[in-house]
Design a protein around this motif. Structure first.
Motif, PDB file in Angstrom:
ATOM      1  N   VAL A  46       0.823  -1.205   0.000  1.00 49.06           N
ATOM      2  CA  VAL A  46       0.000   0.000   0.000  1.00 49.06           C
ATOM      3  C   VAL A  46       0.859   1.258   0.000  1.00 49.06           C
ATOM      4  N   ARG A  47       1.922   1.256   0.773  1.00 48.67           N
ATOM      5  CA  ARG A  47       2.765   2.462   0.884  1.00 48.67           C
ATOM      6  C   ARG A  47       3.367   2.855  -0.464  1.00 48.67           C
ATOM      7  N   TRP A  48       3.627   1.856  -1.325  1.00 43.83           N
ATOM      8  CA  TRP A  48       4.232   2.129  -2.627  1.00 43.83           C
ATOM      9  C   TRP A  48       3.181   2.352  -3.713  1.00 43.83           C
ATOM     10  N   LEU A  49       1.940   1.953  -3.467  1.00 43.86           N
ATOM     11  CA  LEU A  49       0.865   2.154  -4.437  1.00 43.86           C
ATOM     12  C   LEU A  49       0.254   3.540  -4.334  1.00 43.86           C
ATOM     13  N   ARG A  50       0.194   4.079  -3.133  1.00 43.30           N
ATOM     14  CA  ARG A  50      -0.473   5.368  -2.925  1.00 43.30           C
ATOM     15  C   ARG A  50       0.371   6.530  -3.438  1.00 43.30           C
ATOM     16  N   ARG A  51      -0.320   7.619  -3.761  1.00 46.08           N
ATOM     17  CA  ARG A  51       0.321   8.836  -4.228  1.00 46.08           C
ATOM     18  C   ARG A  51      -0.054   9.987  -3.295  1.00 46.08           C
ATOM     19  N   PRO A  52       0.736  11.065  -3.254  1.00 41.36           N
ATOM     20  CA  PRO A  52       0.476  12.151  -2.297  1.00 41.36           C
ATOM     21  C   PRO A  52      -0.918  12.751  -2.414  1.00 41.36           C
ATOM     22  N   THR A  53      -1.494  12.726  -3.617  1.00 38.55           N
ATOM     23  CA  THR A  53      -2.803  13.357  -3.828  1.00 38.55           C
ATOM     24  C   THR A  53      -3.973  12.441  -3.493  1.00 38.55           C
ATOM     25  N   ASP A  54      -3.720  11.173  -3.194  1.00 40.08           N
ATOM     26  CA  ASP A  54      -4.813  10.216  -3.009  1.00 40.08           C
ATOM     27  C   ASP A  54      -5.712  10.574  -1.832  1.00 40.08           C
ATOM     28  N   SER A  55      -5.128  11.005  -0.718  1.00 44.99           N
ATOM     29  CA  SER A  55      -5.937  11.311   0.462  1.00 44.99           C
ATOM     30  C   SER A  55      -6.947  12.413   0.177  1.00 44.99           C
ATOM     31  N   ALA A  56      -6.511  13.466  -0.491  1.00 44.62           N
ATOM     32  CA  ALA A  56      -7.418  14.573  -0.792  1.00 44.62           C
ATOM     33  C   ALA A  56      -8.531  14.114  -1.730  1.00 44.62           C
ATOM     34  N   GLN A  57      -8.183  13.305  -2.711  1.00 44.33           N
ATOM     35  CA  GLN A  57      -9.202  12.816  -3.650  1.00 44.33           C
ATOM     36  C   GLN A  57     -10.196  11.902  -2.939  1.00 44.33           C
ATOM     37  N   LEU A  58      -9.691  11.026  -2.083  1.00 46.53           N
ATOM     38  CA  LEU A  58     -10.574  10.122  -1.352  1.00 46.53           C
ATOM     39  C   LEU A  58     -11.417  10.869  -0.321  1.00 46.53           C
ATOM     40  N   ALA A  59     -10.866  11.933   0.255  1.00 45.35           N
ATOM     41  CA  ALA A  59     -11.642  12.741   1.204  1.00 45.35           C
ATOM     42  C   ALA A  59     -12.865  13.350   0.519  1.00 45.35           C
ATOM     43  N   GLN A  60     -12.736  13.688  -0.753  1.00 42.48           N
ATOM     44  CA  GLN A  60     -13.883  14.201  -1.497  1.00 42.48           C
ATOM     45  C   GLN A  60     -14.950  13.127  -1.647  1.00 42.48           C
ATOM     46  N   VAL A  61     -14.511  11.885  -1.912  1.00 41.89           N
ATOM     47  CA  VAL A  61     -15.447  10.760  -2.022  1.00 41.89           C
ATOM     48  C   VAL A  61     -16.128  10.518  -0.680  1.00 41.89           C
ATOM     49  N   GLN A  62     -15.352  10.543   0.389  1.00 44.01           N
ATOM     50  CA  GLN A  62     -15.884  10.320   1.734  1.00 44.01           C
ATOM     51  C   GLN A  62     -16.909  11.397   2.096  1.00 44.01           C
ATOM     52  N   THR A  63     -16.573  12.627   1.786  1.00 46.98           N
ATOM     53  CA  THR A  63     -17.470  13.745   2.067  1.00 46.98           C
ATOM     54  C   THR A  63     -18.779  13.612   1.304  1.00 46.98           C
ATOM     55  N   GLN A  64     -18.683  13.216   0.037  1.00 46.28           N
ATOM     56  CA  GLN A  64     -19.888  13.069  -0.783  1.00 46.28           C
ATOM     57  C   GLN A  64     -20.771  11.931  -0.269  1.00 46.28           C
ATOM     58  N   LEU A  65     -20.146  10.832   0.172  1.00 45.43           N
ATOM     59  CA  LEU A  65     -20.921   9.713   0.714  1.00 45.43           C
ATOM     60  C   LEU A  65     -21.656  10.135   1.985  1.00 45.43           C
ATOM     61  N   LEU A  66     -20.991  10.858   2.867  1.00 49.41           N
ATOM     62  CA  LEU A  66     -21.648  11.360   4.078  1.00 49.41           C
ATOM     63  C   LEU A  66     -22.828  12.268   3.724  1.00 49.41           C
ATOM     64  N   LYS A  67     -22.607  13.161   2.792  1.00 47.69           N
ATOM     65  CA  LYS A  67     -23.657  14.096   2.375  1.00 47.69           C
ATOM     66  C   LYS A  67     -24.860  13.349   1.802  1.00 47.69           C
ATOM     67  N   THR A  68     -24.583  12.290   1.040  1.00 50.56           N
ATOM     68  CA  THR A  68     -25.654  11.546   0.377  1.00 50.56           C
ATOM     69  C   THR A  68     -26.427  10.659   1.337  1.00 50.56           C
ATOM     70  N   LEU A  69     -25.739  10.025   2.277  1.00 54.22           N
ATOM     71  CA  LEU A  69     -26.378   9.046   3.157  1.00 54.22           C
ATOM     72  C   LEU A  69     -27.054   9.669   4.372  1.00 54.22           C
ATOM     73  N   TRP A  70     -26.601  10.830   4.812  1.00 53.50           N
ATOM     74  CA  TRP A  70     -27.168  11.448   6.010  1.00 53.50           C
ATOM     75  C   TRP A  70     -28.689  11.651   5.915  1.00 53.50           C
ATOM     76  N   PRO A  71     -29.235  12.093   4.787  1.00 51.70           N
ATOM     77  CA  PRO A  71     -30.696  12.266   4.698  1.00 51.70           C
ATOM     78  C   PRO A  71     -31.474  10.951   4.779  1.00 51.70           C
ATOM     79  N   LEU A  72     -30.809   9.811   4.620  1.00 50.46           N
ATOM     80  CA  LEU A  72     -31.475   8.511   4.667  1.00 50.46           C
ATOM     81  C   LEU A  72     -31.639   7.994   6.092  1.00 50.46           C
ATOM     82  N   LEU A  73     -31.136   8.741   7.077  1.00 52.14           N
ATOM     83  CA  LEU A  73     -31.135   8.321   8.474  1.00 52.14           C
ATOM     84  C   LEU A  73     -32.315   8.943   9.219  1.00 52.14           C
ATOM     85  N   LYS A  74     -32.970   8.143  10.084  1.00 54.20           N
ATOM     86  CA  LYS A  74     -34.046   8.659  10.922  1.00 54.20           C
ATOM     87  C   LYS A  74     -33.522   9.693  11.920  1.00 54.20           C
TER      88      LYS A  74
END
Length: 452
Positions: free
Chosen positions: A352-380
């Protein structure tokens, strides 16, 4: 012809004697594949079964020492040879630079690496060059290793950007994290509370001569790894293999709730199904929808749930597109084990340490943020969402959650482990300390939706 037992599992009849040069060829191919962006897990699937245990063991060793090996190769040859030859040379240096930890005698390794180069079309032309570099290294080992001492990538065997990020995120623990990444992770079991207590299963293991210690609420950490098919009742679902940090998810999400209620639960990124199964072990009446965007990985969820003897609705769907899978009924609880860099599990996956790139965390954080935004309205209202990643980078943990809380005034953060450094998980309730020890790195944040 030099033949050896594969180092990973000499107990198996399939691990018959094979030429060491063949193992080294396949290991170098794995290193080359990782450098090209292919995961080691995927690469190992293409390795013949008879070679696979030994190649996996050698690949883990080589990837854990690849920073040192690359620095040494740069001293021996400032211009990199073609990729296949470079991978073979760096594999040899990774395996033999520290003679005390070399998996075979260094002279044997060098001879067999040169033979591997001669036996492979892509490296035949460079076999003399590889031989000359390795012979020089053997003559000048102490001086050459000393010249790499000021190189952080050689010292820590991680990319420089990774080292810098850990220093910034965890100034008190970054060195311990890097050291721990170099050690094999323990094998930890999750006992199915529908079949056994932790103590009764520990007794069953002791009867077979296997020592272990309790970890977390449902876990046992083995002193020594064993093949899963030898575990008592494994095929009957009495126990699963799951890291102690990952075992925190289900009890944290469901803590304090009546286990006999038919809670409506979403496991949004469920494959391979370990946490889904744990939810149903704790709350057998739960109505669980398990999603994964990869249809093939959904098959793994089905297999795991079938072995455990529990049922969930499993769908191949993208959690970020609820219009394609949601029936409009709000959930009592949502588990979001979000895609991440996997920076917390490098002990188990040294590629994993050799596969990842410096920009991966920021890109994945955008995915994580979007998933939270999308799923939160589905919660009681009154429901819970547990956000987790197997990452130790704050960009994929605290940063995501703090930004979410600022945008969503109806969200309350419950007491949660936060950034869980690899450490000892205490017995009983979900972990509350972040001391270094024997589990993977994770991030956990438990959110509750309130009326506003």
């Amino acid at each position: 012809m030099k033949t050896v037992k594969t180092p990973a599992d000499t107990r198996s009849s399939s691990a018959s004697s094979v030429p060491l040069w063949r193992l080294l060829q396949a290991t170098a191919s794995a290193v080359q594949a990782v450098r090209a962006g292919r995961s080691l897990t995927a690469q190992l699937q293409s390795v013949p079964q008879v070679l696979r245990p030994g190649v996996q063991a050698l690949s883990f060793h080589a990837l854990r020492q690849l920073g040192q090996a690359t620095a040494l190769r740069e001293l021996l040859a400032s211009k990199a040879p073609p990729p296949a030859a470079d991978a073979l040379l760096c594999t040899a240096l990774a395996l033999c630079w520290d003679e005390a930890r070399a998996p075979y005698p260094v002279h044997t390794l060098v001879n067999q690496v040169v033979e591997a180069a001669r036996q492979q079309r892509s490296t035949q032309v460079q076999s003399g060059f590889i031989n000359a570099c390795l012979r020089r290294f053997m003559r000048e080992r102490e001086v050459l290793v000393g010249q790499t001492s000021g190189n952080p990538q050689a010292q820590w065997n991680h990319p420089l950007w990774w080292i810098d990020r850990l220093q910034a995120d965890h100034p008190d623990h970054w060195q311990a994290l890097l050291k721990m990444a170099q050690t094999p992770a323990p094998m930890t079991l999750r006992v199915n509370r529908q079949h056994h207590s932790v103590q009764s299963y520990q007794d069953a293991l002791a009867a077979q001569g296997w020592a272990c210690k309790p970890v977390g609420a449902d876990g046992l950490q083995l002193d020594k790894a064993v093949p899963v098919h030898q575990l008592p009742g494994f095929e009957q679902g009495h126990v699963s293999v799951q890291d102690a940090a990952a075992q925190i998810a289900a009890p944290l999400l469901l803590q304090g709730w009546d286990s006999q209620q038919p809670w409506h639960v979403l496991d949004a990124c469920a494959a391979p199904g370990g946490k889904t199964g744990h939810i149903l072990e704790i709350s057998p009446q739960a109505q669980v929808l398990a999603l994964d965007v990869d249809e093939e990985r959904c098959a793994r969820i089905h297999e795991n749930l079938e072995r455990l003897g529990v049922k969930a609705q499993v769908r191949g769907a993208d959690a970020s597109m609820p219009k394609t899978w949601w029936d409009g009924q709000p959930f009592d609880a949502i588990l979001l084990d979000a895609p991440c860099t996997a920076s917390g599990i490098v002990r188990r996956h040294p590629d994993v340490r050799w596969l990842r790139r410096p920009t991966d965390s920021a890109q994945l954080a955008q995915v994580q943020t979007q998933l939270l935004k999308t799923l939160w309205p589905l919660l009681k209202v009154g429901g819970r969402l547990l956000y987790c990643t197997c990452s130790v980078f704050k960009l994929e943990g605290d940063d995501v959650i703090q930004a979410f809380l600022q945008r969503n005034t109806d969200a309350t953060l419950h007491p949660s482990p936060g950034h869980l450094m690899p450490g000892n998980v205490p017995r009983g309730r979900p972990v509350e300390d972040n001391q270094l020890g024997e589990h993977d790195g994770f991030y956990y944040a438990l959110l509750e939706k309130r009326q506003v």
